[in-house]
Design a protein around this motif. Structure first.
Motif, short mmCIF file in Angstrom:
data_model
loop_
_atom_site.label_atom_id
_atom_site.label_comp_id
_atom_site.label_asym_id
_atom_site.label_seq_id
_atom_site.Cartn_x
_atom_site.Cartn_y
_atom_site.Cartn_z
N LEU A 3 6.32 -10.09 11.20
CA LEU A 3 7.51 -9.59 10.54
C LEU A 3 7.99 -10.70 9.61
CD1 LEU A 3 9.70 -7.43 10.26
CD2 LEU A 3 10.84 -8.47 12.24
N LEU A 45 16.86 -13.60 19.27
CA LEU A 45 16.34 -13.52 17.91
C LEU A 45 16.76 -14.70 17.04
CD1 LEU A 45 14.90 -11.95 15.61
CD2 LEU A 45 17.09 -10.81 15.19
N ARG A 48 14.59 -17.66 16.24
CA ARG A 48 13.28 -17.29 15.69
C ARG A 48 13.33 -17.00 14.19
NH1 ARG A 48 10.92 -12.57 19.30
NH2 ARG A 48 9.01 -13.12 18.21
N ILE A 53 8.12 -13.85 11.90
CA ILE A 53 8.20 -13.74 13.35
C ILE A 53 6.98 -12.97 13.84
CG2 ILE A 53 9.46 -12.73 15.30
CD1 ILE A 53 12.01 -13.06 13.75
N VAL A 55 5.24 -10.49 16.19
CA VAL A 55 5.69 -9.41 17.06
C VAL A 55 4.44 -8.94 17.80
CG1 VAL A 55 6.84 -7.17 17.20
CG2 VAL A 55 7.46 -8.78 15.38
N ARG A 56 4.33 -9.32 19.06
CA ARG A 56 3.08 -9.10 19.80
C ARG A 56 3.06 -7.82 20.62
NH1 ARG A 56 3.58 -14.65 19.42
NH2 ARG A 56 1.71 -15.66 18.62
N THR A 57 4.25 -7.34 21.03
CA THR A 57 4.30 -6.14 21.87
C THR A 57 5.35 -5.18 21.35
OG1 THR A 57 6.00 -6.98 23.37
CG2 THR A 57 3.69 -7.53 23.92
N ASP A 60 8.72 -6.38 22.44
CA ASP A 60 9.27 -7.39 21.53
C ASP A 60 9.86 -6.71 20.30
OD1 ASP A 60 9.87 -9.99 20.70
OD2 ASP A 60 7.92 -10.25 19.72
N GLN A 61 9.14 -5.75 19.75
CA GLN A 61 9.62 -5.03 18.56
C GLN A 61 10.94 -4.34 18.87
OE1 GLN A 61 9.68 -1.40 18.23
NE2 GLN A 61 10.57 -1.59 16.19
N ILE A 64 13.80 -6.90 19.07
CA ILE A 64 14.18 -7.33 17.72
C ILE A 64 14.97 -6.23 17.02
CG2 ILE A 64 13.28 -7.95 15.44
CD1 ILE A 64 10.90 -9.30 16.96
N GLU A 65 14.50 -5.00 17.16
CA GLU A 65 15.22 -3.86 16.55
C GLU A 65 16.64 -3.76 17.11
OE1 GLU A 65 14.88 1.00 16.16
OE2 GLU A 65 13.09 -0.13 16.75
N ILE A 110 11.59 -3.14 10.38
CA ILE A 110 11.30 -3.28 11.81
C ILE A 110 11.02 -1.92 12.43
CG2 ILE A 110 12.32 -3.90 14.04
CD1 ILE A 110 13.88 -6.09 12.43
#
Length: 141
Positions: A3, A45, A48, A53, A55-57, A60-61, A64-65, A110
């Motif tokens: 991201l 967040l 970071r 950034i 975003v692996r999973t 996580d997304q 962040i959202e 996102i």
């Protein structure tokens, strides 16, 4: 997945996040044992925000959202307050609009990333992108 943010987006999101957290501390005091999820997401967040950034999973997304959504709601309220306190074209109101607009664009990016991640998960696994397995699935970079 990565991201990415531009300078204006990082500036608006960072300053909005700090202001959001400070306002929550002022309202709730420092003795809050379990902060609401959005506050925790924003706290997670903020450090970071440096340009890109990973975003692996999906989990996580979503965190962040949730953080960006909380900051956006805060910035919308600030913008509306400045419009009413000053003038729709007042310097503070215009600056608040631009912060709001930059963060709004980030939120949409996102959300789009989340749609893509869910579609990829479903394509790769043949399963719906819901539940703990989907939220923990690590996407390759």
């Amino acid at each position: 997945m990565l991201l990415e943010f531009n300078y204006e987006e990082i500036t608006a999101l960072s300053s909005g996040a700090r202001d959001y957290l400070q306002l929550r501390r002022d309202r709730e005091g420092s003795a809050v044992a379990a902060p609401p999820a959005a506050v925790g997401f924003v706290e997670e967040l903020l450090p970071r925000l440096e340009g890109t950034i990973p975003v692996r999973t999906l989990g996580d997304q979503r965190r962040i959202e949730g953080a960006v959504e909380a900051v956006l709601l805060h910035l919308r309220a600030q913008m509306e307050r400045w419009i009413l306190v000053t003038h729709p074209a007042g310097e503070e109101a215009v600056a608040a609009y631009f912060d709001f607009a930059h963060v709004r664009v980030v939120l949409e990016r996102i959300r789009e990333m989340g749609r893509e991640m869910r579609a990829l998960f479903e394509l790769m696994t043949g399963e719906p992108a819901v539940g703990p397995r989907a939220m923990a699935y690590v996407f390759p970079e």
